[in-house]
Motif scaffolding. Structure first.
Motif, PDB file in Angstrom:
ATOM      1  N   LEU A 136     -22.028  13.044 -23.322  1.00  0.00           N
ATOM      2  CA  LEU A 136     -23.067  12.017 -23.461  1.00  0.00           C
ATOM      3  C   LEU A 136     -22.865  11.108 -24.687  1.00  0.00           C
ATOM      4  CD1 LEU A 136     -25.676  10.761 -22.482  1.00  0.00           C
ATOM      5  CD2 LEU A 136     -26.933  12.581 -23.593  1.00  0.00           C
ATOM      6  N   PRO A 137     -22.552  11.650 -25.881  1.00  0.00           N
ATOM      7  CA  PRO A 137     -22.387  10.744 -27.036  1.00  0.00           C
ATOM      8  C   PRO A 137     -21.223   9.769 -26.866  1.00  0.00           C
ATOM      9  CG  PRO A 137     -22.473  13.031 -27.742  1.00  0.00           C
ATOM     10  CD  PRO A 137     -22.395  13.047 -26.273  1.00  0.00           C
ATOM     11  N   ASP A 138     -20.252  10.118 -26.037  1.00  0.00           N
ATOM     12  CA  ASP A 138     -19.110   9.223 -25.829  1.00  0.00           C
ATOM     13  C   ASP A 138     -19.513   7.964 -25.068  1.00  0.00           C
ATOM     14  OD1 ASP A 138     -17.579  11.104 -27.075  1.00  0.00           O
ATOM     15  OD2 ASP A 138     -16.970  12.081 -25.215  1.00  0.00           O
ATOM     16  N   VAL A 139     -20.604   8.049 -24.303  1.00  0.00           N
ATOM     17  CA  VAL A 139     -21.083   6.862 -23.596  1.00  0.00           C
ATOM     18  C   VAL A 139     -21.355   5.742 -24.591  1.00  0.00           C
ATOM     19  CG1 VAL A 139     -22.973   5.950 -22.219  1.00  0.00           C
ATOM     20  CG2 VAL A 139     -22.034   8.173 -21.688  1.00  0.00           C
ATOM     21  N   VAL A 140     -21.918   6.108 -25.736  1.00  0.00           N
ATOM     22  CA  VAL A 140     -22.214   5.112 -26.764  1.00  0.00           C
ATOM     23  C   VAL A 140     -20.916   4.488 -27.273  1.00  0.00           C
ATOM     24  CG1 VAL A 140     -23.195   4.783 -29.041  1.00  0.00           C
ATOM     25  CG2 VAL A 140     -24.342   6.265 -27.410  1.00  0.00           C
ATOM     26  N   ALA A 141     -19.906   5.336 -27.500  1.00  0.00           N
ATOM     27  CA  ALA A 141     -18.626   4.807 -27.973  1.00  0.00           C
ATOM     28  C   ALA A 141     -18.006   3.884 -26.935  1.00  0.00           C
ATOM     29  CB  ALA A 141     -17.675   5.955 -28.280  1.00  0.00           C
ATOM     30  N   VAL A 142     -18.143   4.222 -25.656  1.00  0.00           N
ATOM     31  CA  VAL A 142     -17.539   3.406 -24.601  1.00  0.00           C
ATOM     32  C   VAL A 142     -18.293   2.084 -24.445  1.00  0.00           C
ATOM     33  CG1 VAL A 142     -17.084   3.261 -22.140  1.00  0.00           C
ATOM     34  CG2 VAL A 142     -16.502   5.326 -23.374  1.00  0.00           C
ATOM     35  N   ILE A 143     -19.625   2.127 -24.468  1.00  0.00           N
ATOM     36  CA  ILE A 143     -20.378   0.871 -24.391  1.00  0.00           C
ATOM     37  C   ILE A 143     -19.966  -0.035 -25.540  1.00  0.00           C
ATOM     38  CG2 ILE A 143     -22.667  -0.166 -24.615  1.00  0.00           C
ATOM     39  CD1 ILE A 143     -23.821   2.213 -23.219  1.00  0.00           C
ATOM     40  N   GLY A 144     -19.790   0.571 -26.723  1.00  0.00           N
ATOM     41  CA  GLY A 144     -19.380  -0.211 -27.878  1.00  0.00           C
ATOM     42  C   GLY A 144     -18.020  -0.836 -27.667  1.00  0.00           C
ATOM     43  N   THR A 145     -17.076  -0.063 -27.169  1.00  0.00           N
ATOM     44  CA  THR A 145     -15.709  -0.562 -27.051  1.00  0.00           C
ATOM     45  C   THR A 145     -15.569  -1.620 -25.961  1.00  0.00           C
ATOM     46  OG1 THR A 145     -13.418   0.177 -27.135  1.00  0.00           O
ATOM     47  CG2 THR A 145     -14.758   1.066 -25.382  1.00  0.00           C
ATOM     48  N   LEU A 146     -16.478  -1.599 -24.967  1.00  0.00           N
ATOM     49  CA  LEU A 146     -16.411  -2.625 -23.919  1.00  0.00           C
ATOM     50  C   LEU A 146     -16.783  -3.996 -24.486  1.00  0.00           C
ATOM     51  CD1 LEU A 146     -18.167  -0.840 -20.918  1.00  0.00           C
ATOM     52  CD2 LEU A 146     -15.748  -1.235 -21.189  1.00  0.00           C
ATOM     53  N   ASP A 147     -17.492  -4.007 -25.606  1.00  0.00           N
ATOM     54  CA  ASP A 147     -17.946  -5.243 -26.232  1.00  0.00           C
ATOM     55  C   ASP A 147     -18.748  -6.089 -25.242  1.00  0.00           C
ATOM     56  OD1 ASP A 147     -18.361  -7.122 -28.093  1.00  0.00           O
ATOM     57  OD2 ASP A 147     -16.332  -7.921 -28.153  1.00  0.00           O
ATOM     58  N   ILE A 148     -19.843  -5.523 -24.768  1.00  0.00           N
ATOM     59  CA  ILE A 148     -20.621  -6.220 -23.756  1.00  0.00           C
ATOM     60  C   ILE A 148     -21.787  -6.954 -24.401  1.00  0.00           C
ATOM     61  CG2 ILE A 148     -20.042  -4.895 -21.727  1.00  0.00           C
ATOM     62  CD1 ILE A 148     -22.374  -3.094 -22.327  1.00  0.00           C
ATOM     63  N   VAL A 149     -22.102  -8.098 -23.820  1.00  0.00           N
ATOM     64  CA  VAL A 149     -23.260  -8.874 -24.234  1.00  0.00           C
ATOM     65  C   VAL A 149     -23.958  -9.311 -22.958  1.00  0.00           C
ATOM     66  CG1 VAL A 149     -23.890 -11.155 -25.053  1.00  0.00           C
ATOM     67  CG2 VAL A 149     -22.553  -9.681 -26.498  1.00  0.00           C
ATOM     68  N   PHE A 150     -25.243  -9.057 -22.865  1.00  0.00           N
ATOM     69  CA  PHE A 150     -25.886  -9.271 -21.573  1.00  0.00           C
ATOM     70  C   PHE A 150     -26.131 -10.719 -21.225  1.00  0.00           C
ATOM     71  CE2 PHE A 150     -25.872  -4.898 -21.708  1.00  0.00           C
ATOM     72  CZ  PHE A 150     -25.679  -4.584 -20.396  1.00  0.00           C
ATOM     73  N   GLY A 151     -26.091 -11.578 -22.210  1.00  0.00           N
ATOM     74  CA  GLY A 151     -26.201 -12.997 -21.897  1.00  0.00           C
ATOM     75  C   GLY A 151     -25.150 -13.436 -20.901  1.00  0.00           C
ATOM     76  N   PRO A 202     -16.066 -12.104 -18.928  1.00  0.00           N
ATOM     77  CA  PRO A 202     -15.214 -10.926 -19.066  1.00  0.00           C
ATOM     78  C   PRO A 202     -16.003  -9.621 -19.070  1.00  0.00           C
ATOM     79  CG  PRO A 202     -15.277 -12.187 -21.124  1.00  0.00           C
ATOM     80  CD  PRO A 202     -15.920 -13.026 -20.072  1.00  0.00           C
ATOM     81  N   GLY A 203     -17.171  -9.629 -19.730  1.00  0.00           N
ATOM     82  CA  GLY A 203     -17.951  -8.404 -19.842  1.00  0.00           C
ATOM     83  C   GLY A 203     -18.416  -7.875 -18.497  1.00  0.00           C
ATOM     84  N   PHE A 204     -18.596  -8.757 -17.529  1.00  0.00           N
ATOM     85  CA  PHE A 204     -19.041  -8.359 -16.194  1.00  0.00           C
ATOM     86  C   PHE A 204     -18.028  -7.417 -15.560  1.00  0.00           C
ATOM     87  CE2 PHE A 204     -19.534  -9.072 -11.625  1.00  0.00           C
ATOM     88  CZ  PHE A 204     -20.908  -8.990 -11.481  1.00  0.00           C
ATOM     89  N   ALA A 205     -16.744  -7.819 -15.624  1.00  0.00           N
ATOM     90  CA  ALA A 205     -15.691  -6.977 -15.046  1.00  0.00           C
ATOM     91  C   ALA A 205     -15.562  -5.680 -15.839  1.00  0.00           C
ATOM     92  CB  ALA A 205     -14.368  -7.734 -15.036  1.00  0.00           C
ATOM     93  N   HIS A 206     -15.692  -5.763 -17.164  1.00  0.00           N
ATOM     94  CA  HIS A 206     -15.529  -4.559 -17.984  1.00  0.00           C
ATOM     95  C   HIS A 206     -16.622  -3.536 -17.689  1.00  0.00           C
ATOM     96  CE1 HIS A 206     -13.276  -7.228 -21.099  1.00  0.00           C
ATOM     97  NE2 HIS A 206     -12.552  -6.961 -20.048  1.00  0.00           N
TER      98      HIS A 206
END
Lengths: 238, 417
Positions: free
Chosen positions: B398-413, B381-385
């Motif tokens: 720029l600080p919102d990028v951090v909030a968006v990365i957080g909300t996507l709930d991505i894990v690189f594994g 799922p994280g790939f599509a997100h």
């Protein structure tokens, strides 16, 4: 995928000859279309009322080289004895220099798309083969679904399938400057180069791999009637 | 006159808020994002290719290492795909155990997400709170599988073994002693189900604590409300699933719509958002934890009343017990064949998906009849997100990028696989 037989009838009546084949496996439907018609068919699948596949869940490349080939003779060998199961051309068996040369014949590369309709709660799998093995080209779906963007970049990276019309077809997963397409069946499992930090040069250097190809378990194809039996029982249950 | 031009900045790959190894190339006009180009693949291990070179069962362990904060859900998709091709149905008790552990995993994942996302946006305390509860649940992982993270607990045909009769207790050590030791072991006097009962009774109060810290917090709202707004139409175009889709108001959950395991036995609700911003997705995930807790509680009650097999008795797929092997030649041969050669899966293809905490996690298997898969594709799922990152953050600060990365709930594994 979809458990409704209505869908397959609707597909047949709508697309007719455009469907090269329709198969059902484990209650899931797969249709195959020609690469040059994929865009038309998929756009219709997204927009038309009987299908409404508004989401493209997944797209992946497949390399059909060596499909169905086993490494160990299991039948008709009782009077000669089993082979040791150490020969073969499976991906773990060779290194970069000894990789099998491309054999002409059957089509190798296909793109497989998984669609989901959340309105009608149905799924469908669509497959289209690239007509040319030497330079596999298929149309890009980015204009239909945005999600195709990265999935196609991944398939290009790993299989070397070129998606015509993709706005930004760069490698995605492999290293900057990587050579080859690692998920092709003729790409060695051990890879080609390895990296290490060279303290003399003060940077990371690339060198040929030092590990040997090694496969612990041979690839075996066995006919087992029990599985067919189980499948039939499951099919009867619905 | 000085020339004014956009500024390109590297965010990561070594950045604490990048949630792993994300290299994000940002093009900035002042502090406004003009373009975001995520470079992924720094954790690419070729899991799918490795799986093609091994018998089916030997790849279950790799699944844990994909999305390494929702381990058992990944196993579930892979194992279910194999079962479907084989035509094997796990026993009911195994299905309920899987349902229970899927929901435990969902709580684990959302706690991790909540803690780290809050930390990224400046709320330190919550991280420590979240890890307190994660610890209890990881003890459950350890009790059934012996491993806290990479469990390899689900197997084709069921689960590896039944739940333990006795929940392991803490021993006195320099780190756990006195009142702390007593508190920890109080819950662990009985079986694992007793322990989970105590946990389920306690957990809603814990979620209240998290909400006290964040839900009405002025700073939290300033950082998340109207940030990263995703319309339902856009979520569909980008193939979003899970909380990313439900946060935009689309009530789509595979547990309800295409039920698997034992989800149709239990009652639970699907929370949806309204505005599709980071704050709504936060609320959705917090409510999902409460609903997961509800499901775990129902599973515990069911499992108490229904003892039974947790693995099919089909020795072509699942090994016989050690005891049987001691005096039964047939069992010994089955065990030997299963662990040297594995089982051959009938030719065909199948796609099986589960509602993982992050969205739809799917396993697509092509079998040519061999003991190893011909092709494995794992749909993360994280790939599509993450692929939608550019469209989401364009025009944000720029600080919102951090909030968006957080909300996507991505894990690189799972993204790099």
């Amino acid at each position: 995928m979809s458990e409704s037989p209505v869908l397959i009838d609707a597909l047949k009546s709508r697309f007719g000859d455009q469907l090269l084949s329709t198969t059902v496996c484990c209650n899931q439907f797969t249709i195959e279309v020609a690469a040059d018609q994929a865009l038309d068919v998929l756009r219709a699948l997204r927009d038309e009322s009987g299908f409404r596949f508004t989401q493209m869940i997944d797209l992946c490349g497949v390399d059909y080289l060596s499909y169905g080939i086993s490494e160990w003779e299991t039948e008709a060998v009782t009077d000669t004895g089993f082979s040791r199961g150490v020969d073969g051309e499976g991906p773990g068996r060779f290194d970069w220099a000894g990789r099998p040369q491309q054999s002409p014949g059957a089509r190798r590369y296909a793109a497989v798309v998984h669609l989901l309709s959340i309105e009608l709660n149905q799924r469908l799998r669509v497959r289209y083969f690239a007509p040319d093995d030497a330079l596999p080209i298929v149309p890009s779906l980015v204009e239909i679904w945005n999600s195709a963007n990265w999935f196609e970049r991944e398939a290009f990276d790993l299989f070397g399938i070129v998606f015509e019309g993709h706005p930004d077809l760069r490698r995605l997963l492999t290293d900057y400057g990587f050579i080859g397409h690692p998920f092709r069946k003729d790409f060695p499992l051990i890879g080609n180069v390895e990296v290490r930090y060279d303290p003399d040069k003060g940077r990371v250097v690339y060198e040929p791999v030092t590990i040997e190809p090694r496969v612990g378990v041979p690839r075996v194809v066995r006919e087992d009637s029990r599985y067919l039996q189980a499948q039939n029982e499951l099919a009867q249950k619905g | 006159m000085a020339e004014i031009r956009n500024y390109t900045m590297n965010f990561g790959p070594q950045h604490p808020a990048a949630h792993g190894v994300l290299r994000l190339v940002l093009e900035l006009d002042g502090e406004t994002i003009v373009r975001a180009d995520p470079h992924v693949g720094l954790l690419h291990r070729g899991t799918e290719k490795l799986a093609e070179s091994k018998p089916y069962n030997q790849s279950i362990g790799y699944m844990d290492r994909l999305d390494y904060v929702s381990m058992m859900c990944n196993e579930h998709a892979y194992v279910r795909a194999i079962e479907r091709l084989l035509g094997v149905d796990p026993p009911a008790r195994a299905q309920v155990i899987r349902t229970m552990f899927d929901e435990i995993t969902r709580i684990l994942n959302h706690l991790m997400w909540l803690g780290s996302n809050a930390l990224d946006l400046g709320a330190m305390t919550l991280f420590l709170y979240a890890f307190r509860e994660r610890e209890e649940l990881m003890d459950c992982y350890e009790a059934v599988s012996g491993a806290r993270l990479h469990a390899t607990y689900y197997r084709p045909g069921g689960v590896y073994r039944d739940l333990p009769e006795q929940m392991p207790q803490y021993k006195e050590s320099p780190w756990t002693k006195g009142a702390d030791l007593k508190r920890r072991n109080d819950w662990r006097q009985g079986s694992m189900l007793d322990f989970l009962d105590a946990f389920c009774a306690d957990f809603p109060k814990r979620v209240d604590e998290y909400e006290t810290l964040l839900t009405d917090n002025r700073i939290w709202k300033q950082r998340t409300v109207n940030i990263g707004v995703i319309s339902p139409e856009m979520a569909l175009r980008w193939g979003m699933t899970g909380p990313m889709l439900r946060g935009s108001g689309v009530a789509w959950d595979l547990r309800k719509k295409q039920p698997y395991a034992a989800y149709n036995r239990f009652e639970f609700d699907i929370p949806v958002g309204v505005n599709g911003d980071c704050y709504d997705r936060y609320l959705v995930r917090v409510e999902e934890m409460r609903q997961s807790n509800r499901i775990v509680k129902q599973c515990v009650d069911w499992l108490r009343g229904n003892p039974g097999e947790v693995m099919v008795r089909n020795f072509k797929v699942a090994p016989p017990s050690r005891v049987e092997m001691k005096d039964d030649m047939e069992a010994l041969i089955h065990h030997f064949k299963l662990f040297t050669e594995g089982y051959c899966v009938p030719a065909g293809e199948v796609y099986c998906a589960v509602e993982a905490p992050k969205g739809e996690f799917g396993a697509y298997l092509i079998s040519d009849g061999a003991n190893k898969p011909f092709r494995v594709k794992l749909r993360a799922p994280g790939f599509a997100h993450l692929s939608a990152m550019d469209e989401i953050v364009r025009g944000h600060m720029l600080p919102d990028v951090v909030a968006v990365i957080g909300t996507l709930d991505i894990v690189f594994g799972e993204i790099d696989r």
